[in-house]
Scaffold this active site. Structure first.
Site, PDB file in Angstrom:
ATOM      1  N   ASN A 196       0.881  -1.170   0.000  1.00  0.00           N
ATOM      2  CA  ASN A 196       0.000   0.000   0.000  1.00  0.00           C
ATOM      3  C   ASN A 196       0.911   1.210   0.000  1.00  0.00           C
ATOM      4  O   ASN A 196       1.523   1.522   1.017  1.00  0.00           O
ATOM      5  CB  ASN A 196      -0.902  -0.018   1.240  1.00  0.00           C
ATOM      6  CG  ASN A 196      -1.688   1.286   1.383  1.00  0.00           C
ATOM      7  OD1 ASN A 196      -1.729   2.097   0.463  1.00  0.00           O
ATOM      8  ND2 ASN A 196      -2.309   1.478   2.545  1.00  0.00           N
ATOM      9  N   LYS A 208       0.118   4.275  -0.262  1.00  0.00           N
ATOM     10  CA  LYS A 208      -0.476   5.492   0.292  1.00  0.00           C
ATOM     11  C   LYS A 208      -0.217   6.659  -0.670  1.00  0.00           C
ATOM     12  O   LYS A 208      -0.200   6.451  -1.887  1.00  0.00           O
ATOM     13  CB  LYS A 208       0.053   5.738   1.710  1.00  0.00           C
ATOM     14  CG  LYS A 208      -0.086   4.471   2.573  1.00  0.00           C
ATOM     15  CD  LYS A 208       0.153   4.666   4.026  1.00  0.00           C
ATOM     16  CE  LYS A 208      -0.048   3.341   4.753  1.00  0.00           C
ATOM     17  NZ  LYS A 208       0.074   3.459   6.193  1.00  0.00           N
ATOM     18  N   HIS A 255      -9.455   1.501   4.985  1.00  0.00           N
ATOM     19  CA  HIS A 255      -8.164   1.658   5.664  1.00  0.00           C
ATOM     20  C   HIS A 255      -8.344   2.643   6.828  1.00  0.00           C
ATOM     21  O   HIS A 255      -9.124   3.599   6.735  1.00  0.00           O
ATOM     22  CB  HIS A 255      -7.120   2.173   4.667  1.00  0.00           C
ATOM     23  CG  HIS A 255      -5.733   2.114   5.233  1.00  0.00           C
ATOM     24  ND1 HIS A 255      -5.259   3.054   6.112  1.00  0.00           N
ATOM     25  CD2 HIS A 255      -4.742   1.208   5.070  1.00  0.00           C
ATOM     26  CE1 HIS A 255      -4.020   2.734   6.458  1.00  0.00           C
ATOM     27  NE2 HIS A 255      -3.684   1.613   5.841  1.00  0.00           N
ATOM     28  N   GLU A 294      -6.667   5.036   7.810  1.00  0.00           N
ATOM     29  CA  GLU A 294      -6.441   6.443   7.459  1.00  0.00           C
ATOM     30  C   GLU A 294      -7.687   7.038   6.798  1.00  0.00           C
ATOM     31  O   GLU A 294      -8.000   8.209   6.985  1.00  0.00           O
ATOM     32  CB  GLU A 294      -5.199   6.556   6.555  1.00  0.00           C
ATOM     33  CG  GLU A 294      -3.930   6.314   7.368  1.00  0.00           C
ATOM     34  CD  GLU A 294      -2.787   5.687   6.612  1.00  0.00           C
ATOM     35  OE1 GLU A 294      -2.776   5.710   5.368  1.00  0.00           O
ATOM     36  OE2 GLU A 294      -1.879   5.151   7.280  1.00  0.00           O
ATOM     37  N   GLU A 302      -5.328  -4.748  10.461  1.00  0.00           N
ATOM     38  CA  GLU A 302      -4.259  -3.773  10.684  1.00  0.00           C
ATOM     39  C   GLU A 302      -4.544  -3.029  11.987  1.00  0.00           C
ATOM     40  O   GLU A 302      -5.334  -2.066  11.991  1.00  0.00           O
ATOM     41  CB  GLU A 302      -4.211  -2.756   9.544  1.00  0.00           C
ATOM     42  CG  GLU A 302      -3.926  -3.365   8.191  1.00  0.00           C
ATOM     43  CD  GLU A 302      -3.350  -2.324   7.231  1.00  0.00           C
ATOM     44  OE1 GLU A 302      -2.249  -2.574   6.738  1.00  0.00           O
ATOM     45  OE2 GLU A 302      -3.971  -1.287   7.005  1.00  0.00           O
ATOM     46  N   GLY A 359       2.722   2.274  10.663  1.00  0.00           N
ATOM     47  CA  GLY A 359       3.734   3.322  10.522  1.00  0.00           C
ATOM     48  C   GLY A 359       4.447   3.666  11.812  1.00  0.00           C
ATOM     49  O   GLY A 359       5.181   4.645  11.881  1.00  0.00           O
ATOM     50  N   SER A 413       3.578  -2.189  10.198  1.00  0.00           N
ATOM     51  CA  SER A 413       5.033  -2.270  10.376  1.00  0.00           C
ATOM     52  C   SER A 413       5.617  -3.629   9.981  1.00  0.00           C
ATOM     53  O   SER A 413       6.551  -4.123  10.611  1.00  0.00           O
ATOM     54  CB  SER A 413       5.425  -1.893  11.816  1.00  0.00           C
ATOM     55  OG  SER A 413       5.039  -0.550  12.083  1.00  0.00           O
ATOM     56  N   GLY A 454       2.911  -1.109   4.169  1.00  0.00           N
ATOM     57  CA  GLY A 454       3.040   0.286   3.767  1.00  0.00           C
ATOM     58  C   GLY A 454       4.490   0.630   3.462  1.00  0.00           C
ATOM     59  O   GLY A 454       5.008   0.349   2.386  1.00  0.00           O
ATOM     60  N   GLY A 455       5.163   1.230   4.432  1.00  0.00           N
ATOM     61  CA  GLY A 455       6.499   1.786   4.215  1.00  0.00           C
ATOM     62  C   GLY A 455       7.476   0.842   3.526  1.00  0.00           C
ATOM     63  O   GLY A 455       8.194   1.254   2.597  1.00  0.00           O
TER      64      GLY A 455
HETATM   65  O1  LIG Z   1      -1.156   0.911   6.723  1.00  0.00           O
HETATM   66  C1  LIG Z   1      -0.444  -0.003   6.386  1.00  0.00           C
HETATM   67  C2  LIG Z   1      -0.738  -0.775   5.164  1.00  0.00           C
HETATM   68  O2  LIG Z   1      -2.007  -0.515   4.696  1.00  0.00           O
HETATM   69  C3  LIG Z   1       0.764  -0.378   7.161  1.00  0.00           C
HETATM   70  O3  LIG Z   1       1.709   0.630   7.010  1.00  0.00           O
HETATM   71  P1  LIG Z   1       3.199   0.338   7.536  1.00  0.00           P
HETATM   72  O4  LIG Z   1       3.638  -0.969   6.932  1.00  0.00           O
HETATM   73  O5  LIG Z   1       3.997   1.507   7.022  1.00  0.00           O
HETATM   74  O6  LIG Z   1       3.111   0.262   9.026  1.00  0.00           O
END
Ligand SMILES: O=C(CO)COP(=O)(O)O
Length: 255
Positions: free
Chosen positions: A10, A12, A96, A98, A168, A174, A214, A235-236
């Protein structure tokens, strides 16, 4: 029943078209890390989907991060499911954290989106998870169950069997903090049991459940080794092609 593991990035709101092209080229050079029997996808900004579809290794599918659940109309700024489907999009993230917190996405809106995505032959990735205060007050199961039941409301058993659910925990996104693989497995198992009780046993054994929060190359295998966790939503660590390839290798090694 055997479920195909899924490694999903993802991105983002990261990456320009030029940066997405560079990622696709770099991953192409490391495509030996991608195995048969595992699915790969990247949910990217709308503006980068075209270059990714053209340039990513064929094993890596494209996904969107949002959609508006109407066929067409006066919805300035929104993208319809049919537009994504026409484009070759296979997955769409829904709910999600967010989007729930920053954009006020309700469970009812999440459910509309899930249904619209399925009607357009794409796979919704229903994201669920508790925040820190909910975790600390022992509400994880109640929050996650409510999001799953409301997100899947009105779907047939065969539709539910196609859905991907991503657990999640909001406090792990994050933050560098992960749930332990064992704790994530407890929640994944509760989700599967809930689907079996409320919807259908065979759908429950087919539905794929991902962990997200994470996830990195050095911890992904511990999650994939859990019986009820079928992949990761990252994500990251999905923004860098080498890191994506390292996670693909780690999944291959954990199977
Ligand atoms: O929100 C996420 C994936 O949708 C997780 O993000 P991180 O892997 O950066 O923690």
């Amino acid at each position: 029943m055997a479920r195909t593991p899924l490694l999903m990035g993802n991105w983002k709101m990261y990456k320009t078209v030029a940066e997405a092209r560079a990622f696709a080229e770099a991953l192409g050079q490391q495509s030996s890390a991608l195995r048969d029997g595992v699915e790969y996808a990247i949910c990217a900004p709308f503006t980068t989907l075209h270059v990714l579809r053209v340039m990513l290794p064929a094993q890596v599918k494209i996904g969107a991060q949002n959609v508006y659940p109407e066929k067409e109309g006066a919805y300035t700024g929104e993208i319809a499911p049919v537009m994504l489907a026409e484009f070759g999009t296979q997955y769409v993230l829904v709910g999600h954290s967010e989007r729930r917190t920053l954009f006020g996405e309700s469970d009812q809106m999440v459910n509309h989106k899930v249904r619209a995505i399925i009607e357009n032959n794409m796979v919704p990735v229903l994201c669920v998870g508790e925040n820190l205060s909910q975790k600390e007050s022992g509400q994880t199961q109640a929050i996650v169950s409510g999001q799953v039941v409301q997100g899947l409301a009105g779907l047939s058993a065969s539709d539910v069997a196609q859905v991907v659910i991503a657990y999640e925990p909001v406090w792990a996104i994050g933050s560098g903090k992960t749930a332990t693989a064992q704790d994530a497995e407890v929640v994944a198992k509760e989700i599967r049991n809930l689907v079996a009780e409320q919807i259908d046993a065979s759908a429950a054994s087919s539905v794929r459940i991902l962990y997200g929060g994470s996830v990195k190359p050095n911890n992904i295998a511990s999650f994939l080794q859990q019986p009820n966790i079928d992949g990761a939503l990252v994500g990251g660590a999905s923004l860098d092609a080498s890191s994506f390839a390292d996670m693909a290798s780690a999944i291959g090694g954990a199977l």
